[in-house]
Design an enzyme around this catalytic site. Structure first.
Site, PDB file in Angstrom:
ATOM      1  N   GLY A 219     -13.973  66.513 -39.760  1.00 22.53           N
ATOM      2  CA  GLY A 219     -13.320  67.062 -38.562  1.00 22.53           C
ATOM      3  C   GLY A 219     -12.580  68.339 -38.876  1.00 22.53           C
ATOM      4  O   GLY A 219     -12.757  68.925 -39.946  1.00 22.53           O
ATOM      5  N   ASN A 220     -11.758  68.784 -37.938  1.00 17.63           N
ATOM      6  CA  ASN A 220     -10.915  69.952 -38.187  1.00 17.63           C
ATOM      7  C   ASN A 220      -9.609  69.783 -37.440  1.00 17.63           C
ATOM      8  O   ASN A 220      -9.416  68.802 -36.713  1.00 17.63           O
ATOM      9  CB  ASN A 220     -11.642  71.246 -37.812  1.00 17.63           C
ATOM     10  CG  ASN A 220     -12.003  71.273 -36.341  1.00 17.63           C
ATOM     11  OD1 ASN A 220     -11.132  71.333 -35.493  1.00 17.63           O
ATOM     12  ND2 ASN A 220     -13.296  71.206 -36.039  1.00 17.63           N
ATOM     13  N   ARG A 221      -8.707  70.729 -37.581  1.00 16.30           N
ATOM     14  CA  ARG A 221      -7.336  70.528 -37.098  1.00 16.30           C
ATOM     15  C   ARG A 221      -7.117  70.945 -35.644  1.00 16.30           C
ATOM     16  O   ARG A 221      -5.994  70.928 -35.166  1.00 16.30           O
ATOM     17  CB  ARG A 221      -6.366  71.277 -38.025  1.00 16.30           C
ATOM     18  CG  ARG A 221      -6.293  70.634 -39.403  1.00 16.30           C
ATOM     19  CD  ARG A 221      -5.363  71.399 -40.318  1.00 16.30           C
ATOM     20  NE  ARG A 221      -4.043  71.517 -39.758  1.00 16.30           N
ATOM     21  CZ  ARG A 221      -3.191  72.497 -40.054  1.00 16.30           C
ATOM     22  NH1 ARG A 221      -3.546  73.435 -40.883  1.00 16.30           N
ATOM     23  NH2 ARG A 221      -2.000  72.533 -39.510  1.00 16.30           N
ATOM     24  N   SER A 222      -8.166  71.296 -34.945  1.00 25.27           N
ATOM     25  CA  SER A 222      -7.974  71.723 -33.557  1.00 25.27           C
ATOM     26  C   SER A 222      -7.468  70.553 -32.701  1.00 25.27           C
ATOM     27  O   SER A 222      -8.023  69.461 -32.733  1.00 25.27           O
ATOM     28  CB  SER A 222      -9.295  72.233 -32.984  1.00 25.27           C
ATOM     29  OG  SER A 222      -9.159  72.428 -31.605  1.00 25.27           O
ATOM     30  N   ALA A 285     -13.291  74.114 -31.455  1.00 25.38           N
ATOM     31  CA  ALA A 285     -13.602  74.395 -32.863  1.00 25.38           C
ATOM     32  C   ALA A 285     -14.820  73.551 -33.200  1.00 25.38           C
ATOM     33  O   ALA A 285     -14.721  72.341 -33.448  1.00 25.38           O
ATOM     34  CB  ALA A 285     -12.418  74.033 -33.745  1.00 25.38           C
TER      35      ALA A 285
END
Ligand code: CTP
Length: 418
Positions: A219-222, A285
């Site tokens: 995943g990512n931090r968005s 993102a």
């Protein structure tokens, strides 16, 4: 951004447990230089004392149509206000305001004013979700009332759900935005900003999750907050909004929500809808890589460190840029940590976007997970617009201002050709 110095704010407070937070909101407004006149409903008096608000505000609390030296406080307060803020707003207040039932001083002020009105509902989740409440909100929204959606969290009864009064910082940001966009509305209260009326807007928000096995993902931090703020602001300006999101953040009635998880799901929902839209804002993102295979069962530690083979995902923005219908405005987003302008400018060109919104995610309070942001908007002609540090809803307003310019420019050149 509008300054609050010298601006006349009527602060309406209704009877709900969140009334105590109105004290903090009042203090912040006064600290910012506003002239605050508090108006409490009878119910509010059961939760906080008039003395508290009177001591902090610029004028004593008003609570009655009748016990005032001023024979017409309802029209005077409404007429002289630069903005009317109701925090918290109960289900009863929303109903009375939506239907013009002016039974007390606060509802009279709301009906008498031509200033922008910001209402901040707070109530139990069951009440918030009731169709009667949502219908009243939709009616108010269609007339241009600024609605500050409640947040999810612990509620008075100890349970958790959506209904908690918005954070004071967010409330103040909305007051700023209303003052910026909501100059004197004529009788009938049309939307203070209706430049996107009838415009079909598609927004993506959040970070995609690429599964490795049934419990793990890349995943990512968005957080999706900026994309959601854009969708809400577009709705407020009259657009027909579809939001393709990876998050469960609350979405106002009136926005079509499409819930996705992976880059592939996002692509499929966006690519099928984009041709029918006037504006597409790719705030999500989207993962650049995804596992080639998803393990059917949870990978076990005892089997050793797994080698996860990755493959590139499709670049949705670039694909939309290639197949863009004439007149459509395509907006890309870029989170950069170095060479911010050069990298964003390159993305604008290679992906075929009309605008690119870039933030320096290395800066404090900017980008992922924060409620605030600071961005630069680049357009194809090389023009740059700096949007200073502000709440994401205000940044959303600035982005849509640029979209509106490009959209109307495109509309004009289409007209010239026909
Ligand atoms: N984007 C997309 N599809 C992808 C990756 C990104 O549509 N597979 C979109 C994003 O929604 C955003 C823009 O492209 O609007 C820029 O995303 P970003 O991740 O900053 O750019 P990348 O092209 O992935 O470049 P890099 O990772 O090299 O910075």
């Amino acid at each position: 951004m509008a300054t609050l110095t010298g601006r006349r704010v009527v602060l309406g407070v209704c009877g709900g447990i969140a009334a105590y937070k109105a004290v903090e909101i009042c203090r912040r407004l006064v600290d910012a230089g506003a002239h605050v006149t508090p108006v409490m409903t009878q119910g509010a008096g059961r939760f906080i004392g008039e003395t508290t608000l009177s001591a902090l505000a610029s004028e004593p609390v008003r609570s009655s149509l009748w016990d005032d030296a001023d024979p017409i406080p309802h029209t005077r307060l409404g007429q002289s206000a630069d903005v009317v803020l109701v925090a918290p707003a109960t289900a009863r207040l929303l109903s009375a305001y939506a239907h013009g039932y002016s039974h007390d001083l606060l509802t009279n002020v709301l009906i008498a004013t031509r200033a922008p009105v910001v209402v901040c509902p707070a109530m139990h989740t069951e009440m918030w979700e009731h169709p009667a409440v949502q219908d009243n909100l939709a009616l108010l929204r269609s007339r241009g009332t600024w609605i500050v959606e409640p947040e999810r969290g612990r509620l008075a009864g100890g349970d958790t759900g959506t209904g908690r009064l918005a954070d004071p910082a967010r409330v103040l940001a909305e007051v700023h935005a209303a003052l910026d966009g909501g100059s004197a509305a004529p009788a009938g209260h049309p939307a203070p900003h209706s430049d996107l009326t009838g415009v079909r807007v598609l927004v993506t928000a959040g970070g995609t999750r690429e599964p490795i096995d049934p419990v793990r993902f890349i995943g990512n931090r968005s957080s999706g907050k900026q994309g959601h703020a854009i969708a809400e602001e577009a709705l407020h300006r009259g657009a027909a909004v579809t939001l393709v999101t990876t998050t469960d953040l609350p979405v106002p009635k009136g926005i079509e929500r499409v819930r996705v998880d992976t880059a592939a799901q996002l692509r499929s929902e966006v690519v099928s809808r984009a041709p029918g839209c006037d504006v597409v804002l790719m705030a999500a993102a989207v993962a650049d890589f995804t596992p080639v295979r998803v393990a059917p069962d949870k990978l076990k530690k005892r089997d050793g460190i797994p080698l996860v083979e990755l493959e590139a995902t499709a670049d949705v923005l670039a694909e939309l840029g290639q197949g863009k219908p004439p007149g459509q405005v395509l907006v890309g987003f870029a989170a950069e940590t170095a060479d911010v302008v050069a990298n964003a400018g390159a993305k604008l060109r290679t992906k075929g976007a009309d605008l690119i919104v870039v933030n320096d995610v290395g800066a404090p309070g900017v980008g992922f997970e924060h409620d605030t942001n600071e961005v630069l908007i680049l357009d194809r002609s090389g023009e740059q617009h700096h949007v200073p540090f502000a709440h994401k809803r205000e940044v959303a307003g600035a982005v849509l201002d640029r979209v509106s310019v490009v959209l109307h420019r495109a509309g004009r050149s289409d007209e010239e050709q026909t």
